[in-house]
Design a protein around this motif. Structure first.
Motif, PDB file in Angstrom:
ATOM      1  N   PRO A  62     -23.194   0.232  23.798  1.00  0.00           N
ATOM      2  CA  PRO A  62     -21.984   0.335  22.973  1.00  0.00           C
ATOM      3  C   PRO A  62     -21.965   1.666  22.232  1.00  0.00           C
ATOM      4  O   PRO A  62     -23.011   2.232  21.907  1.00  0.00           O
ATOM      5  CB  PRO A  62     -22.118  -0.831  21.988  1.00  0.00           C
ATOM      6  CG  PRO A  62     -23.154  -1.732  22.565  1.00  0.00           C
ATOM      7  CD  PRO A  62     -24.067  -0.872  23.373  1.00  0.00           C
ATOM      8  N   ALA A  63     -20.793   2.160  21.974  1.00  0.00           N
ATOM      9  CA  ALA A  63     -20.659   3.434  21.263  1.00  0.00           C
ATOM     10  C   ALA A  63     -20.977   3.252  19.790  1.00  0.00           C
ATOM     11  O   ALA A  63     -20.732   2.191  19.203  1.00  0.00           O
ATOM     12  CB  ALA A  63     -19.244   3.982  21.428  1.00  0.00           C
ATOM     13  N   ALA A  64     -21.528   4.290  19.191  1.00  0.00           N
ATOM     14  CA  ALA A  64     -21.769   4.275  17.751  1.00  0.00           C
ATOM     15  C   ALA A  64     -20.442   4.078  17.023  1.00  0.00           C
ATOM     16  O   ALA A  64     -19.415   4.632  17.415  1.00  0.00           O
ATOM     17  CB  ALA A  64     -22.427   5.577  17.319  1.00  0.00           C
ATOM     18  N   GLY A  65     -20.468   3.280  15.962  1.00  0.00           N
ATOM     19  CA  GLY A  65     -19.267   3.016  15.194  1.00  0.00           C
ATOM     20  C   GLY A  65     -18.425   1.885  15.738  1.00  0.00           C
ATOM     21  O   GLY A  65     -17.422   1.504  15.125  1.00  0.00           O
ATOM     22  N   SER A  66     -18.834   1.320  16.884  1.00  0.00           N
ATOM     23  CA  SER A  66     -18.072   0.207  17.471  1.00  0.00           C
ATOM     24  C   SER A  66     -18.374  -1.112  16.779  1.00  0.00           C
ATOM     25  O   SER A  66     -17.677  -2.107  16.999  1.00  0.00           O
ATOM     26  CB  SER A  66     -18.387   0.082  18.962  1.00  0.00           C
ATOM     27  OG  SER A  66     -19.742  -0.321  19.161  1.00  0.00           O
ATOM     28  N   GLY A  67     -19.445  -1.121  15.974  1.00  0.00           N
ATOM     29  CA  GLY A  67     -19.860  -2.370  15.345  1.00  0.00           C
ATOM     30  C   GLY A  67     -20.700  -3.243  16.251  1.00  0.00           C
ATOM     31  O   GLY A  67     -21.076  -4.353  15.878  1.00  0.00           O
ATOM     32  N   GLY A 127     -31.945  12.171  21.219  1.00  0.00           N
ATOM     33  CA  GLY A 127     -30.791  12.266  20.341  1.00  0.00           C
ATOM     34  C   GLY A 127     -29.506  11.752  20.947  1.00  0.00           C
ATOM     35  O   GLY A 127     -28.420  11.985  20.404  1.00  0.00           O
ATOM     36  N   GLN A 128     -29.605  10.999  22.040  1.00  0.00           N
ATOM     37  CA  GLN A 128     -28.415  10.475  22.710  1.00  0.00           C
ATOM     38  C   GLN A 128     -28.095   9.038  22.301  1.00  0.00           C
ATOM     39  O   GLN A 128     -27.056   8.499  22.685  1.00  0.00           O
ATOM     40  CB  GLN A 128     -28.597  10.550  24.232  1.00  0.00           C
ATOM     41  CG  GLN A 128     -28.691  11.958  24.770  1.00  0.00           C
ATOM     42  CD  GLN A 128     -28.992  11.982  26.253  1.00  0.00           C
ATOM     43  OE1 GLN A 128     -30.144  11.913  26.677  1.00  0.00           O
ATOM     44  NE2 GLN A 128     -27.943  12.064  27.052  1.00  0.00           N
ATOM     45  N   ALA A 129     -28.993   8.407  21.562  1.00  0.00           N
ATOM     46  CA  ALA A 129     -28.791   7.034  21.108  1.00  0.00           C
ATOM     47  C   ALA A 129     -29.487   6.858  19.776  1.00  0.00           C
ATOM     48  O   ALA A 129     -30.329   7.672  19.374  1.00  0.00           O
ATOM     49  CB  ALA A 129     -29.338   6.032  22.141  1.00  0.00           C
ATOM     50  N   THR A 130     -29.135   5.790  19.086  1.00  0.00           N
ATOM     51  CA  THR A 130     -29.810   5.413  17.846  1.00  0.00           C
ATOM     52  C   THR A 130     -30.325   3.996  17.998  1.00  0.00           C
ATOM     53  O   THR A 130     -29.882   3.227  18.868  1.00  0.00           O
ATOM     54  CB  THR A 130     -28.852   5.482  16.650  1.00  0.00           C
ATOM     55  OG1 THR A 130     -27.767   4.551  16.861  1.00  0.00           O
ATOM     56  CG2 THR A 130     -28.290   6.883  16.480  1.00  0.00           C
ATOM     57  N   CYS A 131     -31.270   3.629  17.140  1.00  0.00           N
ATOM     58  CA  CYS A 131     -31.816   2.273  17.222  1.00  0.00           C
ATOM     59  C   CYS A 131     -32.179   1.773  15.831  1.00  0.00           C
ATOM     60  O   CYS A 131     -32.362   2.552  14.894  1.00  0.00           O
ATOM     61  CB  CYS A 131     -33.036   2.223  18.137  1.00  0.00           C
ATOM     62  SG  CYS A 131     -34.509   3.048  17.499  1.00  0.00           S
ATOM     63  N   SER A 132     -32.300   0.460  15.724  1.00  0.00           N
ATOM     64  CA  SER A 132     -32.744  -0.157  14.482  1.00  0.00           C
ATOM     65  C   SER A 132     -34.242   0.047  14.309  1.00  0.00           C
ATOM     66  O   SER A 132     -34.956   0.410  15.249  1.00  0.00           O
ATOM     67  CB  SER A 132     -32.420  -1.644  14.497  1.00  0.00           C
ATOM     68  OG  SER A 132     -33.078  -2.296  15.583  1.00  0.00           O
ATOM     69  N   SER A 156     -27.478   1.795  20.114  1.00  0.00           N
ATOM     70  CA  SER A 156     -26.086   2.172  20.397  1.00  0.00           C
ATOM     71  C   SER A 156     -26.075   3.629  20.794  1.00  0.00           C
ATOM     72  O   SER A 156     -26.997   4.399  20.461  1.00  0.00           O
ATOM     73  CB  SER A 156     -25.182   1.944  19.188  1.00  0.00           C
ATOM     74  OG  SER A 156     -25.615   2.729  18.089  1.00  0.00           O
ATOM     75  N   ALA A 157     -25.048   4.022  21.552  1.00  0.00           N
ATOM     76  CA  ALA A 157     -24.923   5.417  21.973  1.00  0.00           C
ATOM     77  C   ALA A 157     -24.435   6.257  20.806  1.00  0.00           C
ATOM     78  O   ALA A 157     -23.692   5.795  19.948  1.00  0.00           O
ATOM     79  CB  ALA A 157     -23.954   5.507  23.145  1.00  0.00           C
TER      80      ALA A 157
END
Length: 363
Positions: free
Chosen positions: A292-297, A344-349, A361-362
């Motif tokens: 899922p894209a960042a900011g999509s929730g 740097g292409q995704a983030t994670c908890s 998320s991406a």
């Protein structure tokens, strides 16, 4: 789990040294003074492991040892007899990594017969776990599966294990010597480069005989499949990043003939390394596209993304895999996602505060 297209699949691969299927029984000469002995792996999809016998004036050096089961031990003894040797002629095992099909026969014969057994130092934490099972409250792979979001798979793995008493300590004795860092090893008149290639396991080593143009590749460079990534305990931070960096290290060596642990002898380490690197870049792209894209929730775990990808060379749907393969797929996908985060292409908890699985998320 998945593989770049190697041409002929493993199930049908003929090895050029034997002219037969690569698992065919025998001591097959791959070069002057070097024989390949395939040993059986019952109930394992890989079917066999290639153990390599290097003859020297002072005895035999074996690269890997096989799985310590009677049928494999008996076959190894028969095949050594075919080349005029026996267990008493072995003076060293160079073990590529700690997995049971590579290490356990070596450590059992080593202890029985006083043979030197060398293993990568990076695999010591795995042996520490296997030799301290009283401190474990569960199979350590269950925590790795939960981190990938594969809770249902972890529960099924636990049920499959049933009343398993845990690892046999006799099969997991410590080696007599540790391989640490890249260095040269004298094997009779030969000099081989011991090259640390973490990824499949943290302590994996390959052995390059530059003069003979040979790469004893273990599970690092396989000719028809890609090794499992992320299937190791204790887990490491970047198993896929480590694996791809190790592939680049092997690519910096001369182009060598591949003597793999599984599959047929293959002609070019350059060609195969390039195919493996391209394959993982394609899987990284596919994994990123499934996030899922960042900011999509919304977020996704490794298990979620694995469910959106195809598996095996036929790109089977995740739901059609057996439960063991689903677990391997989830762990491997998590390794791809962790590398996307590092790039740097995704983030994670935060893994430490994600009991339901690390969420990605991406960017």
């Amino acid at each position: 789990m998945t593989t770049p297209d190697p041409g002929t699949p493993t199930a049908f691969a003929v090895s050029p040294d034997s002219g037969e299927h690569w698992t065919a029984e025998g001591a097959w000469q791959v070069d002057t003074g070097i024989h390949r002995i395939p040993l059986p792996l019952p109930m394992d999809g890989l079917k066999a492991i290639n153990v390599y016998v290097i003859e020297t004036d002072s005895g035999l050096t074996l690269v890997d040892g096989g799985w310590a089961i009677p049928v494999a031990r008996d076959l190894l003894e028969r095949c050594l007899k075919d080349i005029g040797a026996g267990f008493a002629d072995i003076n060293r095992f160079l073990v590529t990594h700690v997995h049971r099909d590579h290490f356990t026969m070596a450590t059992v014969l080593g202890r029985e017969l006083g043979i030197d057994v060398a293993l990568g130092l990076g695999d010591k934490p795995a042996l520490d776990l296997l030799n301290n099972t009283d401190a474990l409250t569960e199979n350590p792979f269950h925590a790795v599966l939960r981190s990938a979001g594969a809770h249902a798979v972890a529960e099924k793995w636990e049920r499959l294990e049933g009343d398993d008493e845990g690892p046999d300590a006799e099969l997991w004795q410590y080696p007599t010597s540790w391989l640490d860092g890249d260095h040269e090893i004298a094997v009779g008149a030969r000099t081989v480069d011991a090259v640390h290639t973490p990824g499949h396991t943290p302590g994996h080593f390959v052995f390059a005989d530059r003069t003979a143009g040979l790469l004893f590749a273990g599970d690092h460079v396989l000719p028809t499949i890609t090794p499992s990534i992320g299937f190791t305990v204790p887990p490491t931070d970047q198993p896929l990043g480590d694996f791809m960096a190790s592939l680049a290290k092997v690519r910096s060596l001369p182009d060598l003939r591949i003597l793999p642990a599984h599959g047929p002898v293959a002609p070019s380490s350059y060609a195969r390394v390039d195919a493996l690197l391209d394959f993982h870049e394609e899987r990284l792209t596919a994994s990123l596209a499934a996030l899922p894209a960042a900011g999509s929730g919304r977020t996704a775990t490794g298990y979620d993304v694995a469910g959106a990808l195809g598996w095996t060379r036929h790109l089977h749907a995740f739901d059609t895999l057996d439960v063991f393969s689903q677990g391997m797929a989830a762990m491997e996908t998590k390794a791809h996602l962790d590398l996307l985060v590092a790039r740097g292409q995704a983030t994670c908890s935060d893994p430490q505060s994600s009991p339901d699985g690390v969420a990605y998320s991406a960017v």
